[in-house]
Design an enzyme around this catalytic site. Structure first.
Site, PDB file in Angstrom:
ATOM      1  N   THR A  76      39.971  42.056  52.667  1.00 54.77           N
ATOM      2  CA  THR A  76      40.020  42.158  51.282  1.00 54.77           C
ATOM      3  C   THR A  76      40.962  43.214  50.664  1.00 54.77           C
ATOM      4  O   THR A  76      41.409  44.032  51.432  1.00 54.77           O
ATOM      5  CB  THR A  76      38.775  42.571  50.655  1.00 54.77           C
ATOM      6  OG1 THR A  76      38.253  43.820  51.253  1.00 54.77           O
ATOM      7  CG2 THR A  76      37.642  41.324  51.101  1.00 54.77           C
ATOM      8  N   ASP A  77      41.366  43.136  49.196  1.00 56.28           N
ATOM      9  CA  ASP A  77      42.145  43.802  48.868  1.00 56.28           C
ATOM     10  C   ASP A  77      41.303  44.888  47.836  1.00 56.28           C
ATOM     11  O   ASP A  77      40.176  45.036  47.987  1.00 56.28           O
ATOM     12  CB  ASP A  77      43.231  43.203  47.662  1.00 56.28           C
ATOM     13  CG  ASP A  77      42.538  42.435  46.620  1.00 56.28           C
ATOM     14  OD1 ASP A  77      41.209  42.601  46.470  1.00 56.28           O
ATOM     15  OD2 ASP A  77      43.146  41.529  46.263  1.00 56.28           O
ATOM     16  N   ALA A  78      41.899  45.755  46.887  1.00 58.56           N
ATOM     17  CA  ALA A  78      41.154  46.783  46.278  1.00 58.56           C
ATOM     18  C   ALA A  78      40.354  46.111  45.365  1.00 58.56           C
ATOM     19  O   ALA A  78      39.218  46.923  44.758  1.00 58.56           O
ATOM     20  CB  ALA A  78      42.073  47.588  45.406  1.00 58.56           C
TER      21      ALA A  78
END
Length: 147
Positions: free
Chosen positions: A25-27
């Site tokens: 996942t990203d931020a």
């Protein structure tokens, strides 16, 4: 990672399940866009294992990605269980076109069409062996390999 199984419906897809981990996942907490390319690679690798074809042959032949088209339709999130449906759209000479659909429930979050080239150890295109074509045909979602 979940076990791999074969779905037997009118369009014969190879099925592989992928759990979304924190590292995927990203931020913002959704699957980072480039991760889907890695998910597709895992699915292709598992399909080849399923049909007993090595990722790299004894002679050094292997598949490389030549072209990829990706459509992101919806986000996947941490801990989602994605189902990757992989089907063979076309087989010609040294090329195979695969369709990967990453599903969350009944909805496609990403659809990807990937063209692979089968190459020698020196990266020259080479025709797919007939045995490999025959094994891949069980996952044909079009008229793959009938030309």
């Amino acid at each position: 990672m979940e076990a791999t199984r074969l779905m037997t419906d009118q369009e014969r897809y190879f099925i592989h399940k992928i759990r979304v981990y924190y590292a995927d996942t990203d931020a913002g907490g959704i699957v980072y866009h480039a991760r889907y390319l890695e998910f597709a690679e895992r699915c292709r690798s598992e399909l080849l294992r399923h049909i007993s074809h090595p990722l790299i042959s004894d002679g050094g032949n292997q598949f490389v990605v030549r072209k990829s088209q990706i459509e992101w339709r919806a986000p996947a999130r941490l801990d989602d269980l994605l189902v990757c449906r992989t089907g063979i759209e076309d087989i010609r000479g040294a090329r195979v076109t695969m369709r990967h659909e990453m599903l969350l429930g009944d909805s496609a979050v990403t659809v990807m069409v990937v063209e692979l080239a089968y190459v020698t150890a020196s990266h020259k295109p080479v025709r797919l062996p007939e045995a490999l074509i025959s094994a891949m045909r069980q996952f044909a979602v079009c008229d793959a390999g009938k030309r």
